[in-house]
Design an enzyme around this catalytic site. Sequence first.
Site, PDB file in Angstrom:
ATOM      1  N   GLY A 184       0.801  -1.565   4.964  1.00 15.75           N
ATOM      2  CA  GLY A 184       1.184  -2.728   5.731  1.00 15.75           C
ATOM      3  C   GLY A 184       0.108  -3.705   6.124  1.00 15.75           C
ATOM      4  O   GLY A 184       0.219  -4.342   7.178  1.00 15.75           O
ATOM      5  N   GLY A 185      -0.984  -3.856   5.342  1.00 11.66           N
ATOM      6  CA  GLY A 185      -1.964  -4.895   5.645  1.00 11.66           C
ATOM      7  C   GLY A 185      -2.469  -4.810   7.076  1.00 11.66           C
ATOM      8  O   GLY A 185      -2.950  -3.768   7.530  1.00 11.66           O
ATOM      9  N   THR A 204       0.836  -1.196   0.000  1.00 12.37           N
ATOM     10  CA  THR A 204       0.000   0.000   0.000  1.00 12.37           C
ATOM     11  C   THR A 204       0.869   1.243   0.000  1.00 12.37           C
ATOM     12  O   THR A 204       2.030   1.180   0.378  1.00 12.37           O
ATOM     13  CB  THR A 204      -0.876   0.010   1.278  1.00 12.37           C
ATOM     14  OG1 THR A 204      -1.535  -1.246   1.403  1.00 12.37           O
ATOM     15  CG2 THR A 204      -1.907   1.104   1.270  1.00 12.37           C
TER      16      THR A 204
END
Length: 520
Positions: free
Chosen positions: A416-417, A334
């Site tokens: 970062g999920g 992202t």
Amino acid sequence: MLHSVRSSRGMVTAPHHLAAQAGLDILKDGGTALEASVAVAAALAVVYPHMTGIGGDGFWLIRESDGRVHAIHGCGGAAAKAKLSLYAGMEAIPTRGPLAANTVAGTVSAWQAALEGSALPLSRILRDAIHFAEEGVAITRSGAGIVAAKGSELRAQPGAWATTYDRLAEGDLLRQPALAETLRRIAEEGPASFYTGALAADIAADLAGLGSPVSANDLAAHRAERRAPLQVEIDGARLYNSAPPTQGFASLLILALFDRLAAPAAESFDHVHGLVEATKQAFLLRDAFVGDPAYMQFDCQALLDDPVLLDELAARIDPARALPWPQPASAGDTCWFATADAEGRVVSAIQSTYFEFGSGLVLPRTGITWQNRGSSFRLALDGWNALKPGREPFHTLNPALAAFADGRTLAYGTMGGEGQPQTQAALFTRYARYGVNLQEAISRPRWLLGRTWGEQSVTLKLEDRFDPALVAQLRAAGHDVEILAPFTATMGHAGAIVRHPDGSLEGATDPRSDGQVAAW
């Protein structure tokens, strides 16, 4: 002592320095924070193609100069042909390839919504992104690392990935002429051309030729949404984040629960343990209920508004022992960024193609890397995140804003999920609760429950700069601790901008990224 950047007329923070500069130049040309954010978003799609692109989705939070906070969701739904029968005989949707490219890309529709009423020509806003794509940019260390690590699976995909990105090393010049021409067409024809008209026809033809189920009709039916952001009140501030299908609910819930815990010092056991345990409680609810709001029975805002329910959830946290944690982490690459202008607007935005280089499909005619966000759908008849045509996939993306009682506005976020809510919590609590300098709040060591990319992992990962005594305390409390490198990108690329009551601006960027704060 680390110091934040300060200015008064405008500011941009982004994970790549060229994107930050592109946004600042828009502000210098008289543009607004929204126009600058589109310039940043477009530049990132070119200079950070392993992390984001115009073939992905995007979410925006905007605080206007009058204090109003609103949101834009550029989130694509599943294609009409993305039915269970398309994946017959499979246990899960592939994470790469044509069948992973099963949702519409919403990023450009978010740009269109953000630019409603814009006075600056779109050709000016996209100028730098077009230049970077046409003339080339140097590949960063992180970009080269992803190409090397993922090249074997990506070069096997149909399309132009191999001829565009394969075997690039740090410092090599990356030119993307097809993407430059696509951005030029968007500048000339408008963002709507991505979804209707000649450009959309080229995109649809490329997708069909590569085997994706996304069609011209799917593109034409897409619209960005303006959904009310979620919000929660904590001591001294009102926090905002994006509504479902994103995990913004979890980010807010973590901070609301931690606000109810005793933790007198930053980086103490009570601080880190408390946030990790609040994260577990938030993720359990998120994973059970949050997804496309059209299919949800759970009211996220109602819970955030109920102090009794929040108290009950906080009471589930054991202040001395770790809750066993069997849940594997979600993946996701992202780019988060923020802008602020002299008139008082502040923007927190995030966009992504999900995995690094998304589905791995790079469309030959347009140079667009298409996302694989829809690979997260479950192959099930119903239930959480079950695949259905038109359904929006669950999103880890979530931009954050805070409005403080003393008049400050904070835009903050990270890539970062599953690490996004955790890094947001670390950054925010250090700055807001413990009075840590903004830049130091980002640069200090971070932790992550699970992993952001790919591997099935449930450990509590800590950068190795934490006090060994704290690490020992966490292990003694039952946390399965794993030690990582001191400034690892696994912990995300965070950033923040604060607008102070006097109009001055303060910004910070992440030393784990290739970014900077650009200001004047």
